[in-house]
Design a protein around this motif. Structure first.
Motif, PDB file in Angstrom:
ATOM      1  N   LEU A  68       0.831  -1.211   0.000  1.00 20.12           N
ATOM      2  CA  LEU A  68       0.000   0.000   0.000  1.00 20.12           C
ATOM      3  C   LEU A  68       0.863   1.257   0.000  1.00 20.12           C
ATOM      4  O   LEU A  68       0.632   2.197  -0.763  1.00 20.12           O
ATOM      5  CB  LEU A  68      -0.935  -0.011   1.215  1.00 20.12           C
ATOM      6  N   GLY A  69       1.904   1.263   0.847  1.00 19.81           N
ATOM      7  CA  GLY A  69       2.785   2.425   0.917  1.00 19.81           C
ATOM      8  C   GLY A  69       2.070   3.660   1.425  1.00 19.81           C
ATOM      9  O   GLY A  69       0.957   3.587   1.958  1.00 19.81           O
ATOM     10  N   ASP A  82       1.374   5.629   6.175  1.00 19.00           N
ATOM     11  CA  ASP A  82       2.766   6.058   6.064  1.00 19.00           C
ATOM     12  C   ASP A  82       3.512   5.197   5.055  1.00 19.00           C
ATOM     13  O   ASP A  82       2.914   4.394   4.328  1.00 19.00           O
ATOM     14  CB  ASP A  82       3.435   6.050   7.433  1.00 19.00           C
ATOM     15  N   GLU A  83       4.833   5.340   5.028  1.00 15.15           N
ATOM     16  CA  GLU A  83       5.640   4.642   4.017  1.00 15.15           C
ATOM     17  C   GLU A  83       5.603   3.129   4.176  1.00 15.15           C
ATOM     18  O   GLU A  83       5.904   2.389   3.219  1.00 15.15           O
ATOM     19  CB  GLU A  83       7.089   5.142   4.063  1.00 15.15           C
ATOM     20  N   LEU A  84       5.244   2.644   5.355  1.00 13.15           N
ATOM     21  CA  LEU A  84       5.141   1.202   5.582  1.00 13.15           C
ATOM     22  C   LEU A  84       3.716   0.689   5.435  1.00 13.15           C
ATOM     23  O   LEU A  84       3.444  -0.474   5.724  1.00 13.15           O
ATOM     24  CB  LEU A  84       5.675   0.844   6.972  1.00 13.15           C
ATOM     25  N   GLY A  85       2.815   1.581   5.011  1.00  8.80           N
ATOM     26  CA  GLY A  85       1.434   1.182   4.832  1.00  8.80           C
ATOM     27  C   GLY A  85       0.661   1.065   6.138  1.00  8.80           C
ATOM     28  O   GLY A  85      -0.400   0.431   6.180  1.00  8.80           O
ATOM     29  N   GLN A 264       3.242  13.677   0.118  1.00  8.09           N
ATOM     30  CA  GLN A 264       3.006  13.017   1.407  1.00  8.09           C
ATOM     31  C   GLN A 264       3.335  13.925   2.598  1.00  8.09           C
ATOM     32  O   GLN A 264       3.526  13.447   3.711  1.00  8.09           O
ATOM     33  CB  GLN A 264       3.847  11.730   1.509  1.00  8.09           C
ATOM     34  N   VAL A 265       3.391  15.228   2.385  1.00  5.60           N
ATOM     35  CA  VAL A 265       3.726  16.153   3.460  1.00  5.60           C
ATOM     36  C   VAL A 265       2.703  16.106   4.591  1.00  5.60           C
ATOM     37  O   VAL A 265       2.989  16.509   5.718  1.00  5.60           O
ATOM     38  CB  VAL A 265       3.853  17.592   2.912  1.00  5.60           C
TER      39      VAL A 265
END
Length: 300
Positions: A68-69, A82-85, A264-265
């Motif tokens: 998903l990211g 977040d970056e880990l989904g 993604q801010v």
């Protein structure tokens, strides 16, 4: 009003100007401070949802979906991922447990230490008061963030270490405020009356001086909560605070710093917003407590 059989000294003690009044009056005055009341409701809601996160959060803490990211807020993930989904709302609620706990424990411990030392310095005076104040000044001139970083790195970046490190530097403001107020109260007639009937120094401080400082102490404690949350967030943002797998709002800010200037801010905005709302609520509650406990501003 004097009662039958009271001596002049007892009358002075009975009429000492204890701040506030009855519990009902305190509550009524606090409720009339609308901003403080709304802030209290918001803060209590934050505490409930954060510490109730195991039952309230939409996803378990740390649950990942690497495919998903980072995604924008949606109906499925209200604050995005977040970056880990990981669901960002869930992570913020669990992180809030650490940030709020650190803020509350630091404020409690710093208030106890600062009030005790400030009261002793103000009432005793002389070399004892000077010694306490010189120690206070020594702590005040030390670069706080640098010293905190050294302490936390040396002892390990656990929440417990951070609490004690922040307490070690956070009592100074409260001590100075309490000392100043005790200096102005110790020569009052009701204190002289207490001495006249043989009250011990400890009893005078605990029963006659500190009750008159309730408003000042309440405001100082509220400021200590806000300062502790900001200090912890700063440490974590710089990489010296809470470490994975534990998270705090400050560590979430640190992790999201790399997204400045990207779509993604929002990962940076949300934990910052929770910190801002919490600090503002605590400060407004402090204002309300000050007005409720000391409506005539005697102790300001």
């Amino acid at each position: 009003m004097s009662g039958a059989g009271l001596t002049g000294t007892e009358e002075l003690l009975a009429e000492q100007p204890v701040s506030g009044g009855s519990t009902r009056q305190l509550i009524r005055r606090f409720i009339h401070h609308r901003l403080a009341l709304v802030s209290l409701i918001i803060l209590l809601l934050l505490i409930v949802v954060c510490f109730g996160a195991p039952w309230i959060a939409p996803y378990p803490q740390g649950q990942q979906d690497l495919l998903l990211g980072p995604t924008a807020p949606s109906a499925e993930h209200w604050l995005g991922t977040d970056e880990l989904g990981r669901d960002y709302l869930s992570e913020i609620l669990f992180a809030g447990q650490v940030s709020l706990a650190i803020g509350l424990f630091v404020a409690l411990l710093a208030t106890l230490v600062g009030t005790a030392l400030g009261a002793i310095a103000g009432y005793a005076g002389g070399w004892i008061g000077e010694l306490v104040m010189r120690i206070t000044d020594l702590f005040l001139i030390v670069p706080a963030i640098a010293l905190l970083a050294v302490i936390v790195q040396g002892l390990g970046p656990s929440p417990t270490t951070i609490v004690f490190a922040l307490t070690a530097l956070g009592w100074t403001y409260i001590a100075r405020v309490v000392r100043a107020q005790v200096l102005s109260l110790r020569e009052k007639d009701f204190v002289e009356a207490a001495r006249g009937i043989g009250a011990s120094n400890a009893r005078i401080i605990l029963s006659h001086l500190l009750p008159n400082l309730a408003g000042v102490i309440a405001v100082a404690m509220s400021l200590a909560v806000a300062s502790a949350i900001i200090a912890e967030s700063t440490l974590s943002f710089l990489g010296f605070g809470v470490q994975s797998p534990q998270t705090s709002w400050g560590s979430m800010l640190s992790q999201a710093a790399g997204y400045v200037g990207t779509p993604q801010v929002y990962l940076l905005y949300f934990p910052g917003l929770f910190i801002l709302v919490t600090v503002l609520c605590v400060n407004f509650i402090g204002d309300g407590l000050r007005d409720a406990l000391d409506p005539q501003g005697k102790n300001l």
